[in-house]
Design a protein around this motif. Structure first.
Motif, PDB file in Angstrom:
ATOM      1  N   VAL A  51       0.850  -1.195   0.000  1.00  0.00           N
ATOM      2  CA  VAL A  51       0.000   0.000   0.000  1.00  0.00           C
ATOM      3  C   VAL A  51       0.886   1.246   0.000  1.00  0.00           C
ATOM      4  O   VAL A  51       2.030   1.209   0.462  1.00  0.00           O
ATOM      5  CB  VAL A  51      -0.935   0.053   1.229  1.00  0.00           C
ATOM      6  N   GLN A  52       0.341   2.343  -0.502  1.00  0.00           N
ATOM      7  CA  GLN A  52       1.075   3.608  -0.441  1.00  0.00           C
ATOM      8  C   GLN A  52       0.923   4.201   0.947  1.00  0.00           C
ATOM      9  O   GLN A  52      -0.181   4.243   1.512  1.00  0.00           O
ATOM     10  CB  GLN A  52       0.569   4.581  -1.498  1.00  0.00           C
ATOM     11  N   VAL A  53       2.019   4.695   1.493  1.00  0.00           N
ATOM     12  CA  VAL A  53       2.029   5.241   2.843  1.00  0.00           C
ATOM     13  C   VAL A  53       1.148   6.489   2.939  1.00  0.00           C
ATOM     14  O   VAL A  53       0.974   7.226   1.978  1.00  0.00           O
ATOM     15  CB  VAL A  53       3.479   5.561   3.280  1.00  0.00           C
ATOM     16  N   ALA A  54       0.556   6.691   4.119  1.00  0.00           N
ATOM     17  CA  ALA A  54      -0.245   7.877   4.433  1.00  0.00           C
ATOM     18  C   ALA A  54      -1.484   8.007   3.557  1.00  0.00           C
ATOM     19  O   ALA A  54      -1.912   9.105   3.235  1.00  0.00           O
ATOM     20  CB  ALA A  54       0.603   9.145   4.348  1.00  0.00           C
ATOM     21  N   GLU A 108       4.528  -0.931   3.382  1.00  0.00           N
ATOM     22  CA  GLU A 108       4.271   0.455   2.965  1.00  0.00           C
ATOM     23  C   GLU A 108       5.296   0.919   1.935  1.00  0.00           C
ATOM     24  O   GLU A 108       6.474   0.579   2.029  1.00  0.00           O
ATOM     25  CB  GLU A 108       4.323   1.377   4.182  1.00  0.00           C
ATOM     26  N   TYR A 109       4.816   1.705   0.978  1.00  0.00           N
ATOM     27  CA  TYR A 109       5.664   2.267  -0.070  1.00  0.00           C
ATOM     28  C   TYR A 109       5.425   3.776  -0.163  1.00  0.00           C
ATOM     29  O   TYR A 109       4.313   4.250   0.067  1.00  0.00           O
ATOM     30  CB  TYR A 109       5.332   1.629  -1.426  1.00  0.00           C
ATOM     31  N   GLN A 110       6.462   4.495  -0.536  1.00  0.00           N
ATOM     32  CA  GLN A 110       6.325   5.946  -0.698  1.00  0.00           C
ATOM     33  C   GLN A 110       5.459   6.290  -1.900  1.00  0.00           C
ATOM     34  O   GLN A 110       4.771   7.311  -1.893  1.00  0.00           O
ATOM     35  CB  GLN A 110       7.706   6.598  -0.847  1.00  0.00           C
ATOM     36  N   GLN A 137      -3.224  -3.067  -2.746  1.00  0.00           N
ATOM     37  CA  GLN A 137      -4.525  -2.412  -2.587  1.00  0.00           C
ATOM     38  C   GLN A 137      -4.387  -0.934  -2.930  1.00  0.00           C
ATOM     39  O   GLN A 137      -3.451  -0.270  -2.492  1.00  0.00           O
ATOM     40  CB  GLN A 137      -5.053  -2.534  -1.158  1.00  0.00           C
ATOM     41  N   ALA A 138      -5.338  -0.415  -3.711  1.00  0.00           N
ATOM     42  CA  ALA A 138      -5.335   1.003  -4.069  1.00  0.00           C
ATOM     43  C   ALA A 138      -6.680   1.341  -4.721  1.00  0.00           C
ATOM     44  O   ALA A 138      -7.579   0.493  -4.807  1.00  0.00           O
ATOM     45  CB  ALA A 138      -4.183   1.325  -5.018  1.00  0.00           C
ATOM     46  N   ASP A 139      -6.810   2.573  -5.197  1.00  0.00           N
ATOM     47  CA  ASP A 139      -7.991   2.964  -5.949  1.00  0.00           C
ATOM     48  C   ASP A 139      -8.122   2.063  -7.174  1.00  0.00           C
ATOM     49  O   ASP A 139      -7.146   1.812  -7.895  1.00  0.00           O
ATOM     50  CB  ASP A 139      -7.871   4.429  -6.372  1.00  0.00           C
TER      51      ASP A 139
END
Length: 260
Positions: A138-141, A161-163, A181-183
């Protein structure tokens, strides 16, 4: 006579300055610095393009705002807004209760589901039970990190987590993680790319949780800036009504991204 001429000249300068100021208010628009196709990506010349870039231009034109794209690292984009380094965020930022504690939002300007992708042929779906024991990128934050931590991490998955989203996608394609997981729209763009179509497939959309995933995507604004918020909301409503929104959206999507 010289004094009178000076007075006239000064009045003219002030007048032109007033006219120029009235024409357009300059606004620094924060975009995530990393590519996020099909919403926003820099081309070979460094010029930003994509659906969200066209959306920004449309609302800025409608609201008569002189908007300047200002790339900011995603995990620092809210602090950049609250410390006046940028004036608003157009970055696929979901409207959530947690974020509303710090910033304000415009009305929704799109709403899409959250998806999970994985290797072709891998036998799992987008449920916590199916992803137990898997490593999920997943992308962080992001809301996706929060969702994955709650639903997948709590059910036995490892959350990595990835930047940037690209980094997560690249690790999935290389076999270093099991899922991402993402949009769903951003993931679809990856699955249509040369890299994505060879390796991966859509495994399903996650069960909705509005408290985490939000009520759609809005323009991020500082609290208390009601005049700018009113301008942005009026512009969103106008481009939806006059067909501008549909015109540029059809270049990227074959459905109404505005959502329910």
């Amino acid at each position: 006579m010289k004094t009178a001429l000076k007075t006239i000249a000064l009045a003219a300068v002030i007048g032109f300055a007033g006219i120029s100021g009235a024409m357009a208010q300059q606004i620094k628009v924060g975009f995530a610095a990393e590519p996020y196709p099909p919403f926003a990506s820099p081309d070979a010349s460094g010029n930003w393009e994509g659906w969200e870039v066209e959306f920004m231009k449309a609302i800025c034109d409608e609201a008569k705002l002189d908007c300047v794209i200002t790339p900011v690292a995603w995990d620092g984009i809210i602090p950049a807004l609250t410390t006046n380094k940028i004036d608003m965020i157009v970055g696929s930022m979901s409207i959530t209760g947690e974020r509303l504690k710090t910033i304000d939002f415009s009305d929704k300007y799109y709403n899409t589901p959250t998806g999970v992708i994985g290797p072709k042929g891998a036998a799992f779906d987008a449920t916590p039970e199916s992803l137990a024991g898997k490593t999920i990128g997943v992308q962080v934050a992001t809301i996706h990190q929060s969702y994955a931590d709650k639903y997948f991490g709590g059910a036995g998955a490892t959350i990595k987590e990835y930047q940037t989203q690209d980094e997560a996608n690249n690790d999935l394609a290389a076999g270093r993680i099991d899922a991402v997981q993402a949009d769903a729209i951003a993931l679809d763009a990856f699955l249509k790319s040369d890299q994505g179509k060879d390796c991966c497939e859509h495994k399903g959309n996650v069960k909705d949780d509005p408290e985490i995933l939000g009520a759609g995507v809005g323009v991020g604004l500082r609290k208390g800036e009601t005049e700018l918020k009113d301008k942005v909301n009026a512009a969103i409503k106008a481009i939806r009504a006059n067909g501008t929104y549909d015109t540029f959206s059809k270049k990227y999507f074959d459905f109404d991204i505005y959502g329910g």
